[in-house]
Design a protein around this motif. Structure first.
Motif, PDB file in Angstrom:
ATOM      1  N   THR A  98       5.106   5.706  -7.116  1.00  0.00           N
ATOM      2  CA  THR A  98       4.087   4.695  -7.417  1.00  0.00           C
ATOM      3  C   THR A  98       4.414   3.384  -6.724  1.00  0.00           C
ATOM      4  OG1 THR A  98       3.581   5.694  -9.561  1.00  0.00           O
ATOM      5  CG2 THR A  98       2.997   3.375  -9.268  1.00  0.00           C
ATOM      6  N   ARG A  99       5.655   2.933  -6.839  1.00  0.00           N
ATOM      7  CA  ARG A  99       6.042   1.676  -6.177  1.00  0.00           C
ATOM      8  C   ARG A  99       5.867   1.770  -4.666  1.00  0.00           C
ATOM      9  NH1 ARG A  99       9.791   1.363 -10.463  1.00  0.00           N
ATOM     10  NH2 ARG A  99      11.239   2.751  -9.418  1.00  0.00           N
ATOM     11  N   PHE A 100       6.257   2.919  -4.103  1.00  0.00           N
ATOM     12  CA  PHE A 100       6.141   3.122  -2.660  1.00  0.00           C
ATOM     13  C   PHE A 100       4.681   3.053  -2.220  1.00  0.00           C
ATOM     14  CE2 PHE A 100       5.502   6.163   0.844  1.00  0.00           C
ATOM     15  CZ  PHE A 100       6.367   5.649   1.801  1.00  0.00           C
ATOM     16  N   PHE A 101       3.810   3.787  -2.892  1.00  0.00           N
ATOM     17  CA  PHE A 101       2.396   3.782  -2.506  1.00  0.00           C
ATOM     18  C   PHE A 101       1.743   2.430  -2.792  1.00  0.00           C
ATOM     19  CE2 PHE A 101       2.593   8.585  -3.049  1.00  0.00           C
ATOM     20  CZ  PHE A 101       2.514   8.840  -1.681  1.00  0.00           C
ATOM     21  N   GLN A 102       2.159   1.764  -3.838  1.00  0.00           N
ATOM     22  CA  GLN A 102       1.609   0.427  -4.094  1.00  0.00           C
ATOM     23  C   GLN A 102       1.963  -0.520  -2.950  1.00  0.00           C
ATOM     24  OE1 GLN A 102       3.312  -0.269  -7.989  1.00  0.00           O
ATOM     25  NE2 GLN A 102       1.359   0.034  -9.011  1.00  0.00           N
ATOM     26  N   TYR A 103       3.170  -0.421  -2.453  1.00  0.00           N
ATOM     27  CA  TYR A 103       3.585  -1.322  -1.376  1.00  0.00           C
ATOM     28  C   TYR A 103       2.875  -0.992  -0.058  1.00  0.00           C
ATOM     29  CZ  TYR A 103       6.435  -3.974   1.864  1.00  0.00           C
ATOM     30  OH  TYR A 103       6.846  -4.842   2.837  1.00  0.00           O
ATOM     31  N   TYR A 104       2.838   0.308   0.298  1.00  0.00           N
ATOM     32  CA  TYR A 104       2.341   0.671   1.623  1.00  0.00           C
ATOM     33  C   TYR A 104       0.841   0.971   1.664  1.00  0.00           C
ATOM     34  CZ  TYR A 104       7.068   0.691   3.386  1.00  0.00           C
ATOM     35  OH  TYR A 104       8.336   0.305   3.764  1.00  0.00           O
ATOM     36  N   LEU A 105       0.223   1.206   0.516  1.00  0.00           N
ATOM     37  CA  LEU A 105      -1.218   1.438   0.494  1.00  0.00           C
ATOM     38  C   LEU A 105      -1.951   0.295  -0.191  1.00  0.00           C
ATOM     39  CD1 LEU A 105      -1.405   5.241  -0.444  1.00  0.00           C
ATOM     40  CD2 LEU A 105      -1.433   4.212   1.826  1.00  0.00           C
ATOM     41  N   ALA A 106      -1.670   0.073  -1.465  1.00  0.00           N
ATOM     42  CA  ALA A 106      -2.413  -0.939  -2.216  1.00  0.00           C
ATOM     43  C   ALA A 106      -2.135  -2.341  -1.716  1.00  0.00           C
ATOM     44  CB  ALA A 106      -2.083  -0.832  -3.706  1.00  0.00           C
ATOM     45  N   SER A 107      -0.879  -2.652  -1.371  1.00  0.00           N
ATOM     46  CA  SER A 107      -0.568  -4.019  -0.941  1.00  0.00           C
ATOM     47  C   SER A 107      -1.253  -4.355   0.366  1.00  0.00           C
ATOM     48  CB  SER A 107       0.941  -4.210  -0.815  1.00  0.00           C
ATOM     49  OG  SER A 107       1.458  -3.455   0.264  1.00  0.00           O
ATOM     50  N   ALA A 108      -1.602  -3.305   1.133  1.00  0.00           N
ATOM     51  CA  ALA A 108      -2.280  -3.561   2.406  1.00  0.00           C
ATOM     52  C   ALA A 108      -3.653  -4.170   2.198  1.00  0.00           C
ATOM     53  CB  ALA A 108      -2.396  -2.253   3.194  1.00  0.00           C
ATOM     54  N   THR A 109      -4.225  -3.944   1.021  1.00  0.00           N
ATOM     55  CA  THR A 109      -5.572  -4.456   0.777  1.00  0.00           C
ATOM     56  C   THR A 109      -5.645  -5.465  -0.357  1.00  0.00           C
ATOM     57  OG1 THR A 109      -6.000  -2.581  -0.705  1.00  0.00           O
ATOM     58  CG2 THR A 109      -6.672  -2.345   1.589  1.00  0.00           C
ATOM     59  N   LYS A 110      -4.605  -5.484  -1.239  1.00  0.00           N
ATOM     60  CA  LYS A 110      -4.744  -6.291  -2.447  1.00  0.00           C
ATOM     61  C   LYS A 110      -3.622  -7.303  -2.658  1.00  0.00           C
ATOM     62  CE  LYS A 110      -7.271  -2.743  -4.975  1.00  0.00           C
ATOM     63  NZ  LYS A 110      -7.294  -1.869  -6.161  1.00  0.00           N
ATOM     64  N   CYS A 111      -2.391  -6.915  -2.387  1.00  0.00           N
ATOM     65  CA  CYS A 111      -1.297  -7.797  -2.783  1.00  0.00           C
ATOM     66  C   CYS A 111      -0.241  -7.898  -1.693  1.00  0.00           C
ATOM     67  CB  CYS A 111      -0.674  -7.360  -4.100  1.00  0.00           C
ATOM     68  SG  CYS A 111      -0.737  -5.606  -4.448  1.00  0.00           S
ATOM     69  N   ILE A 112      -0.671  -8.369  -0.544  1.00  0.00           N
ATOM     70  CA  ILE A 112       0.246  -8.556   0.573  1.00  0.00           C
ATOM     71  C   ILE A 112       1.352  -9.514   0.157  1.00  0.00           C
ATOM     72  CG2 ILE A 112       0.433  -9.505   2.909  1.00  0.00           C
ATOM     73  CD1 ILE A 112      -2.415  -8.502   3.389  1.00  0.00           C
TER      74      ILE A 112
END
Length: 284
Positions: free
Chosen positions: A258-272
Motif C-alpha cells: 500500500t505504501r509503495f503504490f501510494q508513493y508511486y501511483l497516488a502521489s503522482a496525482t495527489k500528494c507529490i
C-alpha cells in the motif's frame, strides 16, 4: 480509521483466447468521485497451474488496497496446462488493455496502474512491468517470484519435468531461448518501472537468490527498486513452510504494498512530496 464502503464487481470477462474465457473481479471504494489509480493483482496460480483469483479477496490482498483508496482488479490467466508461455503474459497484457479501454466506465486513472502478485503471479507481474509491450505499468510488487528461469534451484528445475519446463513447453536442452524470454531479468532496462521485491530468505520453492539477482539487475540499470528480505521466511513468508498463507506477515506485506503504490501511483496525482515507503516487516 473507519472502514470504507466497497463495491465488488465479479466475473467480468476480459478476453477469450482460443475460446478460453478469462475473467476478472473489481473491488473499489464505493464513493469514488474522480479517476483513481488502479492496481491489478495476478492470480498466484501455483506453479503456473490452475489458480483461484478469489484468493485476492483475502483481507490482506485487494481489500487492503481498496480500503486505501485504490481501484483493484484480480485476474485469471491461462495455466500451463492450457497454453505455454508467452500466453500467460499476453493474458496479463490483455487485462491491462481492458482496464485502460475501461469499457465499464470505472473511475480509473488509466495513466497510473500498478501490478502485483506472489510466486507465479509475482513472476508474471515482473514480466508485465519489464517485457516489451508490457503496457506501461507504473509500479510493480513481486512477492517470492522467479526472475531467472535459466537459474535452477528449489523446485525450479530446468533439465527435467517441472513447473518451469511445463510453462515453456520443454527443458533447457531444447527450450533455452524460451526460458530466457520468460525470465523477467532478461528484460531489465533503465526504463523499468519502480519495483518492490519481497522474498523470504529460506524459500524452499523459489530461492531467495532469484530476488537478489533481480534487485541487482534493476539497481545496476538505474531503476527504482527496493528488496525487502523476510529473514527466515519460506515460500509462504513464514517460519514454518507448511503453515497457511496467512498471519501478521501478510498484513505487513499488504502495508508495504500500500505504501509503495501510494508513493508511486497516488502521489503522482495527489500528494507529490510524500516520503518514500520504508520497510516495517520484521523477521519471522
Amino acid at each position: 480509521m473507519p472502514e470504507t464502503d466497497l463495491t465488488f464487481l465479479p466475473d467480468i470477462q476480459y478476453a477469450s483466447p482460443d475460446g478460453i474465457p478469462l475473467c476478472l473481479d473489481v473491488l473499489m471504494p464505493t464513493r469514488l468521485t474522480e479517476p483513481t489509480p488502479a492496481v491489478l493483482r495476478i492470480d498466484g496460480c501455483p506453479a503456473w497451474g490452475p489458480g483461484d483469483r478469489s484468493s485476492a479477496m483475502l483481507p490482506f490482498v485487494n481489500p487492503a488496497l481498496a480500503q486505501a483508496g485504490f481501484v483493484t482488479v484480480a485476474i485469471s490467466v491461462r495455466h500451463s496446462g492450457q497454453a505455454t508461455f508467452p500466453a500467460q503474459l499476453h493474458d496479463v497484457q490483455a487485462a491491462l488493455s481492458w482496464l485502460r479501454s475501461n469499457p465499464l466506465s470505472l473511475p480509473v486513472d488509466t495513466d497510473h496502474i500498478g501490478v502485483w502478485g506472489q510466486s507465479a503471479g509475482g513472476h508474471l507481474a515482473a514480466l508485465a512491468g519489464l517485457a516489451p509491450g508490457g503496457g506501461d505499468v507504473q509500479a510493480v510488487v513481486t512477492i517470492s517470484g522467479p526472475s531467472d528461469l535459466l537459474r535452477p534451484g528449489g523446485e525450479m528445475q530446468i533439465d527435467r519435468p517441472s513447473a518451469v519446463t511445463a510453462l515453456v513447453g520443454g527443458d533447457v536442452s531444447t527450450h533455452a531461448e524460451q526460458l530466457r524470454a520468460a525470465s523477467p531479468i532478461a528484460h531489465v532496462t533503465a526504463d523499468a518501472p519502480p519495483f518492490l521485491i519481497i522474498h523470504g530468505t529460506s524459500d524452499e520453492t523459489v530461492p531467495y537468490e532469484q530476488s537478489e539477482h533481480l534487485h541487482h539487475a534493476l539497481h545496476n540499470a538505474g531503476a527504482e527498486v527496493q528488496l525487502i528480505s523476510v529473514d527466515g521466511g519460506h515460500h509462504n513468508l513464514r517460519a514454518d513452510p507448511d503453515a497457511r498463507y496467512e498471519g501478521q506477515i501478510w498484513y505487513d506485506v499488504a502495508s508495504e504494498a500500500t505504501r509503495f503504490f501510494q508513493y508511486y501511483l497516488a502521489s503522482a496525482t495527489k500528494c507529490i512530496g510524500s516520503p518514500k515507503p520504508r520497510s516495517v516487516i520484521p523477521a519471522v
